[in-house]
Design a protein around this motif. Structure first.
Motif: not given
Lengths: 208, 208, 208
Positions: A177-178, A180-181
């Motif tokens: 998720l990190k 992906k940002e």
């Protein structure tokens, strides 16, 4: 004595050029993140400084639009071009900032595709900085926008491959998720360079 | 007898003002979500009602553009401003709707940074509602757009800190994903207020 | 002898129509993905071919804008409409490509809401292809844009319900992330059709 019908127009080209040169400084800072033993916090802070400088340039540009009677091309296009150059800088700054905030640089290494995306951005920034002064003559701009679009396709491809890797199971869900940002900001920067080029194309079409 | 060269123009300012007042109603409803024992479904439904009312205002505006010979400023700008005000409402409604649909309000509490974002939106909504009637004179608008941009920066900062918290390991991956959707809508609402302000600035630049 | 004051204008409508017909081919290919024993790689490759063809049409359109003295409506609007039709195609191609790259079609079945979104896109594509030739007369376009907006609302609803399902715990976090990417492209395609319709509306408002 040199006489110019449009005495202020040089200032517009200069502001566009300075804004684009800041983008080159931005991508160079992102390149530093690939170096061993890099001070991520320091890179992130320098990116923020460049971003603040870009904000100042954008505001100077807006003030100039308001105080100039005859602008070199449509006020609205000058406005849009300035605002899009500013968008690119925002995304570049976000990349450095998020890498630092999320502690991602503590990982043994960042995915290869991230470096590929930074490389694409670096080339786009240089081409943009070279093209801005040519707005004056509106000549030799076609190669610029074609090449920016080609690079944006490369960036898209690298982005897709980056996501395939992120979703492969190599990293845990929160790390994915990190990353992906960060990936999204890299891709948005790549897109923004294309929006700048498309606006230059629109202006050139109108003025021709 | 009072004579007006532009007999219909008052109606445009009134529609913009009503649209912006709905945004204030929207952010007030989001504020209710922070109260103890709030009925989330009821808040979500009232948000949807306000959103439907905004849709009606937007369509009334478009019809007015079509049926008016002399508009107070460019048709396209009226169109864009109306459509951007509508965008803000869509994002506000999405926030309430997603909080309800994902059952997030069953958590002991929402992250503090979410409330900060709602607070930013609330201030933006009030400033926007106060600015709309001033479109008539095109005066005293500069403070409005400067302040909206400043608030958007605050919102950006709160959004980044919200993501840092979401990715910290405090929540499980699916809860993170749900909250991320809500966070994105909050941030998009914050951005949309800025787009509204930028459009007002563009109009003011053209008309000055 | 038939005389036309605007000899080239037919070519513009033809290019818009061809671009929109490609979108119908695109959504038909996405429909194939619901069939049992579908060859996902082959569908993805055919989508890429259609996307390349759309790129060619867009470039032909841009060249035509540059080489035509009197265009049927504002150069900038022609440019924007072409570019938005191209955006839809990019999203449709991304859907097929990501489903293939992430291996999602190896799942027993895709969520029902995904098929609903494809069905919405299919209807939007057909309406758009039917509307493009009517740009010539600027007549009977209102139903088109109203219906596209209605379908976009349906798509939004299906998208929200898709996310509720994805976050329900039925799938593991990485599968959720992959499907979320596909869902976002489907929703972006749905939105892009609305942007096309809004641009047609703006043009019609100006020309009326």
């Amino acid at each position: 004595m040199k006489f110019s019908f449009r005495p202020n127009e040089g200032a517009f080209y200069e502001l566009f050029t300075r804004a684009a040169q800041n983008l080159v400084r931005g991508t160079e800072l992102l390149n530093e993140l690939a170096l061993p033993d890099v001070e991520v916090q320091s890179v992130s802070e320098r990116l923020t400084e460049v971003e603040h400088d870009s904000d100042k340039i954008t505001h100077e540009l807006y003030k100039k639009i308001n105080s100039t009677f005859v602008t070199p091309f449509d006020r609205e296009d000058i406005y849009r071009l300035g605002s899009l150059l500013d968008d690119v800088m925002d995304h570049l700054e976000a990349v450095g900032n998020l890498l630092y905030l999320y502690g991602l640089t503590k990982l043994p290494s960042l995915p290869r595709e991230m470096h590929e995306l930074v490389h694409v951005l670096d080339q786009q920034a240089k081409l943009t900085a070279e093209a801005m002064p040519r707005l004056k003559s509106m000549k030799d701009l076609e190669d610029y926008w074609i090449e920016i679009n080609r690079l944006e396709n490369d960036g898209d491809q690298a982005y897709r491959m980056l996501l395939v890797r992120l979703f492969s199971g190599e990293y845990d869900a929160l790390t994915v998720l990190k990353m992906k940002e960060v990936a999204d900001e890299l891709e948005a920067a790549c897109d923004s360079f294309e929006h700048v080029a498309n606006t230059v194309e629109t202006i050139a079409v109108k003025e021709s």
